[in-house]
Design a protein around this motif. Sequence first.
Motif, PDB file in Angstrom:
ATOM      1  N   PHE A 198       0.854  -1.179   0.000  1.00  0.00           N
ATOM      2  CA  PHE A 198       0.000   0.000   0.000  1.00  0.00           C
ATOM      3  C   PHE A 198       0.893   1.233   0.000  1.00  0.00           C
ATOM      4  O   PHE A 198       1.720   1.418   0.891  1.00  0.00           O
ATOM      5  N   CYS A 199       0.740   2.088  -1.010  1.00  0.00           N
ATOM      6  CA  CYS A 199       1.538   3.313  -1.107  1.00  0.00           C
ATOM      7  C   CYS A 199       0.745   4.468  -0.493  1.00  0.00           C
ATOM      8  O   CYS A 199      -0.323   4.816  -0.995  1.00  0.00           O
ATOM      9  N   PRO A 200       1.248   5.076   0.601  1.00  0.00           N
ATOM     10  CA  PRO A 200       0.521   6.185   1.214  1.00  0.00           C
ATOM     11  C   PRO A 200       0.480   7.424   0.325  1.00  0.00           C
ATOM     12  O   PRO A 200      -0.437   8.233   0.441  1.00  0.00           O
ATOM     13  N   GLU A 201       1.442   7.595  -0.555  1.00  0.00           N
ATOM     14  CA  GLU A 201       1.431   8.742  -1.476  1.00  0.00           C
ATOM     15  C   GLU A 201       0.338   8.578  -2.530  1.00  0.00           C
ATOM     16  O   GLU A 201      -0.394   9.514  -2.818  1.00  0.00           O
ATOM     17  N   CYS A 202       0.246   7.377  -3.106  1.00  0.00           N
ATOM     18  CA  CYS A 202      -0.775   7.099  -4.126  1.00  0.00           C
ATOM     19  C   CYS A 202      -2.129   6.776  -3.486  1.00  0.00           C
ATOM     20  O   CYS A 202      -3.150   6.804  -4.158  1.00  0.00           O
ATOM     21  N   ASN A 203      -2.109   6.454  -2.165  1.00  0.00           N
ATOM     22  CA  ASN A 203      -3.304   6.066  -1.419  1.00  0.00           C
ATOM     23  C   ASN A 203      -3.996   4.863  -2.056  1.00  0.00           C
ATOM     24  O   ASN A 203      -5.212   4.826  -2.204  1.00  0.00           O
ATOM     25  N   LEU A 234      10.708   0.623  -5.078  1.00  0.00           N
ATOM     26  CA  LEU A 234      10.115   1.912  -5.419  1.00  0.00           C
ATOM     27  C   LEU A 234       8.731   1.687  -6.009  1.00  0.00           C
ATOM     28  O   LEU A 234       8.539   0.783  -6.838  1.00  0.00           O
ATOM     29  N   CYS A 235       7.785   2.526  -5.584  1.00  0.00           N
ATOM     30  CA  CYS A 235       6.434   2.496  -6.137  1.00  0.00           C
ATOM     31  C   CYS A 235       6.528   2.737  -7.648  1.00  0.00           C
ATOM     32  O   CYS A 235       7.223   3.655  -8.085  1.00  0.00           O
ATOM     33  N   THR A 236       5.842   1.911  -8.426  1.00  0.00           N
ATOM     34  CA  THR A 236       5.921   2.070  -9.881  1.00  0.00           C
ATOM     35  C   THR A 236       5.085   3.254 -10.380  1.00  0.00           C
ATOM     36  O   THR A 236       5.201   3.648 -11.524  1.00  0.00           O
ATOM     37  N   ARG A 237       4.262   3.839  -9.500  1.00  0.00           N
ATOM     38  CA  ARG A 237       3.462   5.010  -9.892  1.00  0.00           C
ATOM     39  C   ARG A 237       4.155   6.317  -9.525  1.00  0.00           C
ATOM     40  O   ARG A 237       4.206   7.241 -10.317  1.00  0.00           O
ATOM     41  N   CYS A 238       4.668   6.416  -8.255  1.00  0.00           N
ATOM     42  CA  CYS A 238       5.175   7.715  -7.780  1.00  0.00           C
ATOM     43  C   CYS A 238       6.646   7.670  -7.331  1.00  0.00           C
ATOM     44  O   CYS A 238       7.175   8.683  -6.885  1.00  0.00           O
ATOM     45  N   GLU A 239       7.281   6.489  -7.413  1.00  0.00           N
ATOM     46  CA  GLU A 239       8.696   6.343  -7.036  1.00  0.00           C
ATOM     47  C   GLU A 239       8.938   6.461  -5.530  1.00  0.00           C
ATOM     48  O   GLU A 239      10.084   6.619  -5.108  1.00  0.00           O
TER      49      GLU A 239
HETATM   50 ZN   LIG Z   1       3.062   5.523  -4.975  1.00  0.00          ZN
END
Ligand SMILES: [Zn+2]
Length: 153
Positions: A9-14, A52-57
């Motif tokens: 779960f990416c907190p930046e991308c939620n 690294l998140c593939t959406r926001c790094e």
């Molecule tokens: Zn992300």
Amino acid sequence: MSEESLDEFCPECNMQVSARVIYSGHGSPSQKDVLLDESDSRYETELYSVALCTRCESPFLLKQTYCEVPGEFVTLVSQELLYPKPSNLPIGNAPEPVIRAYRQAASCFRSSSFEASALMCRRSLEALCKHLSAKGDNLKTKLNSLAEQGVIY
Ligand SMILES: [Zn+2]
């Protein structure tokens, strides 16, 4: 060469995302059980991975613990996300039923189960009202009675 990825779960991308592992490393294995026949001894290895998140790094740090009997098997025994830590409100000294419902709400939220999360938030408030002996027939009147008594603001 295949790229390793994690579902976190990416907190930046939620949202739940795929995270690409950019580095993994571990120290020397530690021997857990020393047996007379050394070939049956059990070892534990901690593997740390940076992804690294593939959406926001955004970065993730994951610790995986493996148990190994050399020549026989290697199995994953535990996995812990060291960074980012799940963001929870500091409710450590709340009654156990309140904490339990709140943790389930946070867990549901992290997995994008928002309706279930809202229901568990309500259960947490109901547990708090019960703990504080709130008076009323429903959650609204119980919360109002606590506010009138000055217990909550
Ligand atoms: Zn992300």
